[in-house]
Design a protein around this motif. Structure first.
Motif: not given
Length: 299
Positions: A44-53
């Protein structure tokens, strides 16, 4: 896209029992609980970082820790019950969660629960009782074969506490960062007793078991996000039907993967609490008012 996200969440939840069974051939329930949260936070952290930076952890709110404790209880008892019982057993979690949420709505939030809500709750309770009984002689139930039903009931209560926390936190936080914060706190909770109670590896290390642990984390980290996004885009009637079809997929996978027995009591109980869930969630059309009453009077 909304339909795809809804289907992904539904299928993901339906595979939990099968994946826990596969992982339990290698590690104990404590490690499984930890892995579900640890890999969930990671993905989830990786997904949020890819989505929002970026992503944001918020651990200073009490409802974060209440929700984290509830979800930890949910996973701890669910994993233990799945290890000692059938892979479809966690289908009991959803109706128990529904009943607890209805009671909480009336007692904690002073909301009026409709007659339809209480009838739905009665169907859920009746279905859980029939599935938990499953035709077992009463003396055998008294000697402890009903343990898994008790464990899944506790898991359902924990899941309901997590849902209540989401209700409170969504007023203040974005969905993705809220789940990330709750799951991170849950990871800390379930990791605390690991050095004292875990048996660690209890069987051979296999790619299938490791894959199951990782997939359980993916489900924890992303399925709730998928579902939250889906309900914004899909008609609620479709959400009610597809979302509650999870239990039918659970039964199908348990038979296909483990050839677990499908009794008439199990099927009847499942249909009973499915009727309750659909009764509660399916939108009812309100009768239209007469035209004379609905036309606004203007000057």
């Amino acid at each position: 896209m909304g339909y795809i996200l809804l289907l992904l969440a539904t299928l993901a939840w339906s595979f939990v029992g099968v994946l826990v069974k596969m992982a339990s051939e290698m590690v104990d329930s404590s490690i499984i609980s930890f892995a579900r949260f640890f890999f969930g936070v990671l993905f989830l952290g990786l997904f949020l970082y890819m989505r929002d930076g970026k992503f944001k952890l918020s651990l200073g709110l009490k409802w974060i820790w209440i929700g984290a404790l509830g979800k930890a209880v949910n996973y701890i008892f669910e994993n233990i019950a799945l290890m000692i019982g059938y892979s479809y057993g966690n289908l009991l979690v959803q109706p128990v969660q529904t009943v607890v949420l209805l009671v909480a709505a009336g007692l904690l939030f002073k909301e009026k629960v409709s007659a339809r809500g209480w009838v739905a709750a009665a169907f859920c309770v009746a279905g859980v009782i029939v599935v938990g009984w499953n035709g077992t002689p009463l003396d055998e139930l008294a000697r402890g074969s009903g343990l898994t039903t008790l464990l899944f009931t506790l898991a359902g209560i924990g899941a309901a506490v997590h849902v209540l926390s989401q209700r409170m936190l969504l007023k203040k936080m974005e969905n993705g960062n809220m789940n990330l914060s709750v799951f991170f706190a849950s990871t800390l909770i379930v990791s605390a007793p690991l050095p004292f109670q875990s048996q660690e590896f209890i069987g051979p290390s296999t790619p299938w078991a490791w894959g199951a642990l990782v997939l359980l984390g993916v489900i924890t980290g992303l399925s709730f996000f998928w579902f939250a996004e889906a309900i914004k885009r899909v008609p609620f009637a479709v959400v009610a039907i597809v979302g509650n079809s999870t239990v039918l997929f659970m039964l199908l996978w348990s038979y296909l993967f483990f050839q677990e027995p499908m009794t008439v009591y199990l099927l009847a109980g499942t249909l009973i609490f499915l009727a309750g869930l659909l009764l509660l969630n399916f939108p009812m059309k309100r009768p239209q008012r007469k035209r004379s009453e609905s036309v606004a009077v203007t000057d």
